[in-house]
Design a protein around this motif. Structure first.
Motif, PDB file in Angstrom:
ATOM      1  N   ASP A 607       0.823  -1.211   0.000  1.00 41.87           N
ATOM      2  CA  ASP A 607       0.000   0.000   0.000  1.00 41.87           C
ATOM      3  C   ASP A 607       0.852   1.253   0.000  1.00 41.87           C
ATOM      4  O   ASP A 607       0.557   2.231  -0.705  1.00 41.87           O
ATOM      5  N   GLU A 608       1.923   1.246   0.791  1.00 42.85           N
ATOM      6  CA  GLU A 608       2.803   2.413   0.849  1.00 42.85           C
ATOM      7  C   GLU A 608       3.488   2.645  -0.494  1.00 42.85           C
ATOM      8  O   GLU A 608       3.631   3.790  -0.946  1.00 42.85           O
ATOM      9  N   ARG A 610       2.392   1.692  -3.467  1.00 44.45           N
ATOM     10  CA  ARG A 610       1.411   2.121  -4.467  1.00 44.45           C
ATOM     11  C   ARG A 610       1.238   3.640  -4.477  1.00 44.45           C
ATOM     12  O   ARG A 610       1.001   4.238  -5.522  1.00 44.45           O
ATOM     13  N   GLN A 611       1.334   4.253  -3.302  1.00 47.69           N
ATOM     14  CA  GLN A 611       1.045   5.676  -3.178  1.00 47.69           C
ATOM     15  C   GLN A 611       2.291   6.550  -3.212  1.00 47.69           C
ATOM     16  O   GLN A 611       2.190   7.774  -3.093  1.00 47.69           O
ATOM     17  N   ASP A 612       3.455   5.937  -3.369  1.00 51.74           N
ATOM     18  CA  ASP A 612       4.698   6.709  -3.362  1.00 51.74           C
ATOM     19  C   ASP A 612       4.833   7.487  -4.674  1.00 51.74           C
ATOM     20  O   ASP A 612       4.782   6.900  -5.762  1.00 51.74           O
ATOM     21  N   ASP A 644      -5.372  -5.511  -1.574  1.00 54.95           N
ATOM     22  CA  ASP A 644      -4.253  -4.795  -0.961  1.00 54.95           C
ATOM     23  C   ASP A 644      -3.131  -5.731  -0.547  1.00 54.95           C
ATOM     24  O   ASP A 644      -2.148  -5.290   0.036  1.00 54.95           O
TER      25      ASP A 644
END
Length: 646
Positions: A607-608, A610-612, A644
């Motif tokens: 998840d981290e 994916r959003q970086d 996720d």
């Protein structure tokens, strides 16, 4: 290794367990050989029997050369040097020091093997034609040394070596000497066959196919090549002892280049793929030699031995061009045509999909680090190629019992990282620790001995053997039979049976049981990927590096692979995954590291990552059309995996 095999519904898969016993037709082959050797002096004329004596003597040297070239893949043009060292040693011991023949033979063969050890330590670091030229130089050195040494009789050599005497009987006729040598050659052939069929033979065959893959499975390639080089010299030394007692004299010609060419021709003509070919080739070449001796003077009046050597060269060239596998290969193809096996199916075998089976931990073992414990520690790993920095100061940890993904665009440095971690490449800077052991800059077999292994982006299967043979090499470190135990066979049989049981279990586990005896090179690309994974699992690693394992797999095969990796993780194994199918990786991995242009730009949970923003920039345009490959596969609890990756 004990593995619970998932059974398909409605039946139990059948697997074949093979020990290191004789293959199909081999017992009959040895019986036929024994009968032929016993009958040959009774059926042939004395002159032909004399040719047979030389064939047996030189056949011993050819067996050693076949092991060296066919098994270890090392080309030697210096076999005659070890032949001469032993012959001179035997002559000196029995004529000047009156040492008993058998004791002298042991010492003389030992001298040849010691010489091979001393020259092999530097020479076997060479490859290809460099090694061939170096061994050719060794023969020249021995010839010159013998010619210039008064102790060795200079150009006249040492003469007066007596014919063997056993039980009050003197073996001085061709028939008697043939019968004396026949059991020795028979036993030498049997011992060589056992080595080829066992753990050492498998390992050396693997080295010949792919040295890097064999090293990553724990094979110390240099040590094994040195062992077979010394063993090959031992066979040549035994031939030298038999030679000097037959002709009664040894001179510098025993180490000359034409004799090395003759040994080489015997091995190639008979077929490097089998030790049987050495004996067949020896008889064929000696009969050819006699034919050339009669034919060449007729065609070229006044011709000497040099012209005969040209004849050998023509035959050797013709064999390499038209029958590269030699007589043995011709015979094998003929048998294959007569047997006409049913075509193997390329469809993957069914693998159990029960929820209970999918949730079960796999390949757990006592002594493995506890889940969550740091297993692999990479610090500031850097690799430069000239002025280009392929990997720059990359650091991360991998914990036991997790799937860690290493992703990035093409050329990001992922495979270079794998190569440095596994010992294939030496880092320019930084360190790699596996547990408490620092392994950066060490050979891949050191990495494997620390219970870690890998697969490859470009397939590195062992193409010369079967599917079962490939996975058997993966058990190299989980077995211990060396050269001596392998040659004697009986002490290694229990170990071989255990190896084959473990191999059959892994083949069933990975859906390859139906292809167990199929040549690995004949498998479709996706099945070869599965074979690499099965072979790596045979090592029972704590750390498994997979380089693009999903490439070339069908949708069903990908689902099976995902289930397998989750079960391995549940068993406590750490898995590091490089894969271009980004969404599939993000749904499977516990943590993800992202490389771009050799730099680590992100490290965290899926998840981290994916959003970086840096990752989004590196992967601009990557969609999620393949996300369902992993998302729909059952998780460790038997339920479909959430998007996720939880």
């Amino acid at each position: 290794m004990t593995v619970r095999i998932p059974q398909p519904r409605g039946g139990t898969p059948t697997t074949r367990t093979r020990s290191r016993g004789f293959g199909r037709g081999e017992p009959a082959g040895f019986v036929v050989l024994a009968l032929l050797l016993a009958a040959f002096p009774l059926l042939a004329s004395e002159s032909v029997v004399n040719v047979g004596v030389y064939a047996l003597i030189y056949g011993l040297a050819a067996i050693g050369l076949t092991l060296l070239m066919g098994l270890a893949g090392q080309v030697s043009l210096g076999q005659a040097a070890f032949f001469a060292i032993s012959a001179y040693g035997q002559a000196v011991l029995v004529t000047r020091y009156q040492v008993p023949m058998v004791v002298a033979a042991i010492i003389a063969v030992g001298l040849a093997m010691l010489a091979a050890l001393l020259v092999g330590l530097p020479l076997l670091r060479l490859r290809g034609h460099y090694l061939a030229l170096a061994t050719l130089g060794l023969g020249i050195i021995v010839t010159v040394a013998a010619t210039e040494s008064e102790f060795l009789g200079a150009t006249s050599g040492i003469y007066g070596v007596y014919k063997p005497t056993f039980g009050g009987r003197r073996y001085d006729s061709p028939a008697e000497y043939f019968w004396l040598l026949a059991p020795v050659v028979f036993l030498a052939l049997l011992l060589a066959r056992n080595i080829v069929a066992g753990r050492i033979g498998r390992a050396l065959g693997a080295v010949n196919d792919s040295e890097v893959a064999a090293e990553c499975l724990g094979v110390d390639t240099f040590r094994l090549r040195l062992q077979v080089f010394v063993l090959s010299a031992g066979f040549a030394g035994l031939a030298g002892v038999a030679y000097v007692h037959w002709i009664g004299v040894v001179n510098p010609n025993a180490a000359n280049f034409p004799l090395s060419v003759e040994f080489l021709l015997m091995s190639v003509l008979g077929g490097l793929g089998s030790v049987w070919g050495a004996i067949i080739g020896a008889f064929a070449v000696e009969l050819l030699d006699e034919g050339l001796r009669s034919l060449i003077p007729t065609l070229v009046p006044g011709a000497e031995g040099e012209v005969q050597l040209v004849g050998f060269g023509v035959v050797l060239t013709a064999v390499i061009l038209f029958v590269p596998g030699g007589i043995h290969e011709v015979w094998r193809r003929l048998l294959a045509r007569l047997q006409r096996p049913a075509p193997a199916s390329d469809e993957p075998a069914a693998v159990g999909t029960d929820v209970e089976v999918d949730a079960a931990p796999l390949l757990a073992r006592e002594g493995r680090p506890a889940a969550g414990a740091p297993l692999l520690q990479v610090r500031d790993l850097t690799r430069r190629f000239g002025g280009v920095t392929a990997v720059n100061a990359v650091s991360f940890d991998v914990r036991a019992g997790e799937i860690f993904a290493l992703i990035g665009p093409n050329g990001a440095g992922k495979t270079t990282c794998f190569n440095m971690i596994s010992g294939v490449l030496t880092p320019s800077a930084g360190s790699v620790r596996l547990g408490d052991t620092r392994i950066d800059g060490r050979k891949p077999h050191v990495f494997a001995r620390a219970r870690a292994t890998r697969t490859f982006q470009n397939l590195q299967i062992f193409r010369s053997t079967t599917v079962r043979g490939n996975v058997s090499v993966g058990r190299h470190l989980r077995s211990g039979a060396g050269m001596l135990r392998g040659a004697l066979s009986l002490p290694a049989r229990a170990e071989e049976r255990q190896i084959q049981r473990s191999v059959d279990e892994l083949l069933a586990l990975t859906g390859l049981a139906a292809d167990a005896d199929r040549p690995a090179a004949d498998l479709p690309f996706g099945r070869q990927r599965q074979l690499e994974i099965a072979r790596a699992l045979a090592l029972e690693p704590d750390l498994l590096l997979l380089d693009e394992p999903m490439a070339g797999l069908s949708g069903a095969e990908r689902h099976d692979l995902v289930r397998l990796l989750r079960r391995l993780r549940a068993g406590g194994m750490a898995i590091v995954l490089v894969e271009h199918d980004v969404e599939a990786v993000l749904a499977l991995a516990d943590r993800v590291a992202v490389l771009d242009d050799g730099h680590l730009i992100a490290l965290g949970t899926p998840d981290e990552v994916r959003q970086d923003p840096a990752v989004l920039a590196a992967y601009l345009g990557v969609g999620d059309d393949q996300e369902e490959v992993v998302a729909s596969a059952p998780g460790a609890d038997g339920e479909p995996a959430r998007k996720d990756g939880a």
